[in-house]
Design an enzyme around this catalytic site. Structure first.
Site, PDB file in Angstrom:
ATOM      1  N   GLY A 295      51.849  51.647  45.351  1.00 38.84           N
ATOM      2  CA  GLY A 295      50.435  51.726  45.007  1.00 38.84           C
ATOM      3  C   GLY A 295      49.977  52.969  44.274  1.00 38.84           C
ATOM      4  O   GLY A 295      48.842  53.001  43.786  1.00 38.84           O
TER       5      GLY A 295
ATOM      6  N   GLU B   8      57.721  52.009  48.510  1.00 35.41           N
ATOM      7  CA  GLU B   8      57.912  50.870  47.593  1.00 35.41           C
ATOM      8  C   GLU B   8      57.178  51.101  46.267  1.00 35.41           C
ATOM      9  O   GLU B   8      56.364  50.284  45.861  1.00 35.41           O
ATOM     10  CB  GLU B   8      57.381  49.585  48.243  1.00 35.41           C
ATOM     11  CG  GLU B   8      58.001  49.240  49.580  1.00 35.41           C
ATOM     12  CD  GLU B   8      57.310  48.045  50.266  1.00 35.41           C
ATOM     13  OE1 GLU B   8      56.230  47.621  49.809  1.00 35.41           O
ATOM     14  OE2 GLU B   8      57.858  47.550  51.261  1.00 35.41           O
ATOM     15  N   PRO B   9      57.464  52.193  45.581  1.00 33.82           N
ATOM     16  CA  PRO B   9      56.737  52.447  44.333  1.00 33.82           C
ATOM     17  C   PRO B   9      57.200  51.524  43.213  1.00 33.82           C
ATOM     18  O   PRO B   9      58.385  51.214  43.098  1.00 33.82           O
ATOM     19  CB  PRO B   9      57.116  53.895  44.005  1.00 33.82           C
ATOM     20  CG  PRO B   9      58.497  54.044  44.566  1.00 33.82           C
ATOM     21  CD  PRO B   9      58.513  53.202  45.821  1.00 33.82           C
TER      22      PRO B   9
ATOM     23  N   ARG C 231      54.754  50.813  39.868  1.00 36.56           N
ATOM     24  CA  ARG C 231      54.085  51.309  38.665  1.00 36.56           C
ATOM     25  C   ARG C 231      54.382  52.782  38.358  1.00 36.56           C
ATOM     26  O   ARG C 231      54.613  53.151  37.207  1.00 36.56           O
ATOM     27  CB  ARG C 231      52.570  51.147  38.864  1.00 36.56           C
ATOM     28  CG  ARG C 231      51.744  51.329  37.622  1.00 36.56           C
ATOM     29  CD  ARG C 231      50.251  51.304  37.989  1.00 36.56           C
ATOM     30  NE  ARG C 231      49.892  50.154  38.788  1.00 36.56           N
ATOM     31  CZ  ARG C 231      49.536  48.968  38.288  1.00 36.56           C
ATOM     32  NH1 ARG C 231      49.440  48.804  36.994  1.00 36.56           N
ATOM     33  NH2 ARG C 231      49.229  47.973  39.101  1.00 36.56           N
TER      34      ARG C 231
ATOM     35  N   ARG D 109      47.988  42.271  31.297  1.00 39.92           N
ATOM     36  CA  ARG D 109      47.113  43.163  32.074  1.00 39.92           C
ATOM     37  C   ARG D 109      45.702  43.313  31.506  1.00 39.92           C
ATOM     38  O   ARG D 109      44.730  43.270  32.260  1.00 39.92           O
ATOM     39  CB  ARG D 109      47.778  44.530  32.283  1.00 39.92           C
ATOM     40  CG  ARG D 109      49.117  44.438  33.029  1.00 39.92           C
ATOM     41  CD  ARG D 109      49.653  45.803  33.441  1.00 39.92           C
ATOM     42  NE  ARG D 109      48.752  46.450  34.383  1.00 39.92           N
ATOM     43  CZ  ARG D 109      47.906  47.415  34.080  1.00 39.92           C
ATOM     44  NH1 ARG D 109      47.861  47.910  32.867  1.00 39.92           N
ATOM     45  NH2 ARG D 109      47.111  47.899  35.001  1.00 39.92           N
TER      46      ARG D 109
ATOM     47  N   TYR E  15      43.243  42.016  34.279  1.00 37.74           N
ATOM     48  CA  TYR E  15      42.618  43.084  35.073  1.00 37.74           C
ATOM     49  C   TYR E  15      41.650  43.945  34.262  1.00 37.74           C
ATOM     50  O   TYR E  15      41.283  45.031  34.714  1.00 37.74           O
ATOM     51  CB  TYR E  15      43.677  44.047  35.629  1.00 37.74           C
ATOM     52  CG  TYR E  15      44.871  43.446  36.326  1.00 37.74           C
ATOM     53  CD1 TYR E  15      44.729  42.625  37.441  1.00 37.74           C
ATOM     54  CD2 TYR E  15      46.163  43.758  35.901  1.00 37.74           C
ATOM     55  CE1 TYR E  15      45.844  42.128  38.092  1.00 37.74           C
ATOM     56  CE2 TYR E  15      47.281  43.261  36.558  1.00 37.74           C
ATOM     57  CZ  TYR E  15      47.110  42.445  37.648  1.00 37.74           C
ATOM     58  OH  TYR E  15      48.223  41.971  38.289  1.00 37.74           O
TER      59      TYR E  15
ATOM     60  N   CYS F 215      45.617  30.894  21.606  1.00 33.11           N
ATOM     61  CA  CYS F 215      44.363  30.161  21.524  1.00 33.11           C
ATOM     62  C   CYS F 215      43.586  30.265  22.831  1.00 33.11           C
ATOM     63  O   CYS F 215      43.490  29.301  23.603  1.00 33.11           O
ATOM     64  CB  CYS F 215      44.646  28.708  21.156  1.00 33.11           C
ATOM     65  SG  CYS F 215      45.473  28.639  19.572  1.00 33.11           S
ATOM     66  N   GLU F 216      43.082  31.442  23.096  1.00 34.72           N
ATOM     67  CA  GLU F 216      42.248  31.751  24.261  1.00 34.72           C
ATOM     68  C   GLU F 216      41.375  32.926  23.843  1.00 34.72           C
ATOM     69  O   GLU F 216      41.899  33.907  23.300  1.00 34.72           O
ATOM     70  CB  GLU F 216      43.091  32.266  25.449  1.00 34.72           C
ATOM     71  CG  GLU F 216      44.072  31.312  26.061  1.00 34.72           C
ATOM     72  CD  GLU F 216      43.453  30.298  27.010  1.00 34.72           C
ATOM     73  OE1 GLU F 216      42.281  30.448  27.389  1.00 34.72           O
ATOM     74  OE2 GLU F 216      44.167  29.346  27.341  1.00 34.72           O
TER      75      GLU F 216
ATOM     76  N   TYR G 203      54.572  45.794  35.112  1.00 34.57           N
ATOM     77  CA  TYR G 203      53.751  44.580  35.032  1.00 34.57           C
ATOM     78  C   TYR G 203      53.505  44.197  33.571  1.00 34.57           C
ATOM     79  O   TYR G 203      52.440  43.690  33.228  1.00 34.57           O
ATOM     80  CB  TYR G 203      52.446  44.759  35.821  1.00 34.57           C
ATOM     81  CG  TYR G 203      52.715  45.216  37.239  1.00 34.57           C
ATOM     82  CD1 TYR G 203      53.247  44.330  38.169  1.00 34.57           C
ATOM     83  CD2 TYR G 203      52.528  46.547  37.623  1.00 34.57           C
ATOM     84  CE1 TYR G 203      53.555  44.746  39.453  1.00 34.57           C
ATOM     85  CE2 TYR G 203      52.841  46.973  38.910  1.00 34.57           C
ATOM     86  CZ  TYR G 203      53.355  46.067  39.818  1.00 34.57           C
ATOM     87  OH  TYR G 203      53.665  46.480  41.080  1.00 34.57           O
TER      88      TYR G 203
HETATM   89  C1  LIG Z   1      53.423  45.166  44.173  1.00 37.55           C
HETATM   90  C2  LIG Z   1      53.885  45.786  45.440  1.00 37.55           C
HETATM   91  C3  LIG Z   1      54.374  47.098  45.457  1.00 37.55           C
HETATM   92  C4  LIG Z   1      54.361  47.997  44.252  1.00 37.55           C
HETATM   93  O1  LIG Z   1      53.086  48.410  43.908  1.00 37.55           O
HETATM   94  P1  LIG Z   1      52.860  49.514  42.790  1.00 37.55           P
HETATM   95  O2  LIG Z   1      51.408  49.645  42.689  1.00 37.55           O
HETATM   96  O3  LIG Z   1      53.478  49.011  41.530  1.00 37.55           O
HETATM   97  O4  LIG Z   1      53.519  50.776  43.256  1.00 37.55           O
HETATM   98  C5  LIG Z   1      54.877  47.577  46.643  1.00 37.55           C
HETATM   99  N1  LIG Z   1      54.899  46.821  47.771  1.00 37.55           N
HETATM  100  C6  LIG Z   1      54.420  45.569  47.782  1.00 37.55           C
HETATM  101  C7  LIG Z   1      54.471  44.782  49.043  1.00 37.55           C
HETATM  102  C8  LIG Z   1      53.898  45.003  46.628  1.00 37.55           C
HETATM  103  O5  LIG Z   1      53.391  43.765  46.656  1.00 37.55           O
END
Ligand SMILES: *Cc1c(COP(=O)(O)O)cnc(C)c1O
Length: 412
Positions: free
Chosen positions: A239, A273-274, A276, A312, A316, A342-343, A371
């Protein structure tokens, strides 16, 4: 920090002119920088060096097996959300004991596949999933290691589509349900609760929501201990945001320091869990201007990349910096950069001040490494772009451009 820089009046990917890659491999083209990936991974991972931890790259951010292999060689584990991603992680040679499996809809066959592989743990997101994992593990005479994904109800203050840790989101279990789920997990034969997990959202640009979530999870951890439920892993998800435009997200070092301080005496092993923050600025999307078109109300720059290549902006409303590959110093005008799809939602930028670019010129969309390709599709029967990985002065294709034969291959 990234290795896409202007030298002698043109954009380079590490030591290779982007113009040259576009000529050789065509456009639209994803170009990744190997040293940017390595730099980001090491900066992030070393921010947690004072505590036991495993940095599991979020495969969905950038799923190319060559990228996974590169990160794996630096010691990365993987966070997966499907059987397909497990397949990719194993194909990249990632040791199963460094793989964690998240996601709300794991199917029977996917659970089986992950148990066969011997992954570190499942991040369980519902009671029914817990029961199902127990029954699959039972059939296989195995014990499944699990974490429960708790939903700490913290507002990550990001785009609603990438907020996941609020009560109204589909992810995880609230703290009350989680306690019941842990009690149940203790009773189930095929289940060993080993961790606690949360992931509150993506592209977070301040540290406070992370701290709030961590503090709530740690209080919950104490509750578990008092119930005699002893876990060893704390998974904080991903995140952490990146600067697409004017954002000033916390540096991984700050994030690492704040988190480490809070958990260092707990004895917990941290899982991160990085996605991005590792991949985002390690890739660009290069596109060619096909036409320019002036209407009474708008100037359009029509390029050969579209929402199928990079969704994206459409999905978003997100901002990607766009710049000329060979800047010519022309005055800026306000334009919409759009694709051929075509959107009306097919745009890469709206109301953007860009130098007056002309037909045939190349533009680079920055921060497209996360992404980007992984969310691409064939909509409008467009061929998915090629991906190229640059390392110093060498470049290699890590995914060839699709062909018309690929388009219909599964249909006959
Ligand atoms: C998408 C996701 C991530 C990665 O998120 P980032 O914002 O890209 O770091 C980590 N854990 C889970 C469960 C996710 O769904």
């Amino acid at each position: 920090m990234h290795h896409f820089e202007y030298r002698n009046g043109e954009l380079y990917a590490e030591d290779v002119p982007v113009r040259q890659l576009a000529r050789e491999y065509g456009t639209p083209l994803y170009i990744y920088s190997s040293s940017t990936f390595a730099h980001h991974f090491k900066a992030f991972d070393s921010a947690f060096s004072s505590i036991p931890h495993c940095t599991c790259f979020s495969v969905k951010a950038c799923s190319n097996v060559n990228i996974l292999r590169l990160l794996g060689s630096l010691g990365a584990g993987m966070d997966i959300v499907s059987g397909g991603e497990l397949h990719r992680a194993l194909a990249a040679g990632i040791p199963p004991e460094r793989i964690v499996y998240s996601g709300v809809g794991k199917k029977h066959a996917e659970i089986r596949q992950a148990l066969e592989a011997g992954i570190l743990m499942f991040n369980v997101e519902s009671m029914q999933e817990l029961e199902r994992i127990a029954s699959v593990a039972g059939e296989m005479h195995l014990v499944a290691r699990i974490s429960l994904r708790v939903n700490p109800d913290v507002d990550p203050k990001t785009h609603p589509y990438i907020s996941t840790g609020l009560k109204k989101n589909k992810f995880g279990l609230d703290l009350e349900q989680s306690l019941k789920a842990y009690r149940r997990a203790q009773e189930l034969d095929g289940i060993e609760p080993v961790g606690i997990d949360c992931h509150i959202g993506s592209q977070l640009t301040s540290i406070e929501p992370f701290i709030e979530a961590l503090d709530r999870v740690m209080r919950f951890y104490e509750t578990l201990k008092s119930e005699g439920i002893n876990i060893t892993y704390l998974d904080l998800g991903g995140g952490l945001g990146i600067p697409y435009h004017a954002e000033e997200p916390p540096h991984p070092v700050e994030y690492g320091r704040v988190v480490s301080e809070r958990i260092k005496d707990s004895g917990l092993t941290l899982i991160l869990e990085p996605g991005r923050v590792i991949a985002g600025n390690a890739g660009i999307l290069v596109t060619e201007v096909v036409y320019t078109k002036d209407t009474p109300s708008k100037h359009f720059v029509i390029v050969d990349a579209a929402m199928n290549d990079l969704v994206r902006p459409s999905l978003y409303q997100s901002y990607h910096r766009i710049a000329e590959v060979q800047p010519k110093g022309r005055p800026e005008r306000n334009v919409d950069v759009v694709g051929p799809i075509c959107e009306s939602g097919d745009f890469l930028a709206q109301d953007r001040d860009l130098p007056g670019v002309e037909q045939g010129e190349l533009l680079a969309l920055f921060s497209a490494g996360a992404y980007g390709f992984s969310m691409s599709s064939q909509y409008n029967s467009r061929l998915r772009a090629a991906e190229v990985l640059v390392e110093g002065s060498t470049a290699r294709v890590i995914r060839r451009r699709e062909t018309y034969a690929d388009l219909t291959a599964l249909e006959e």
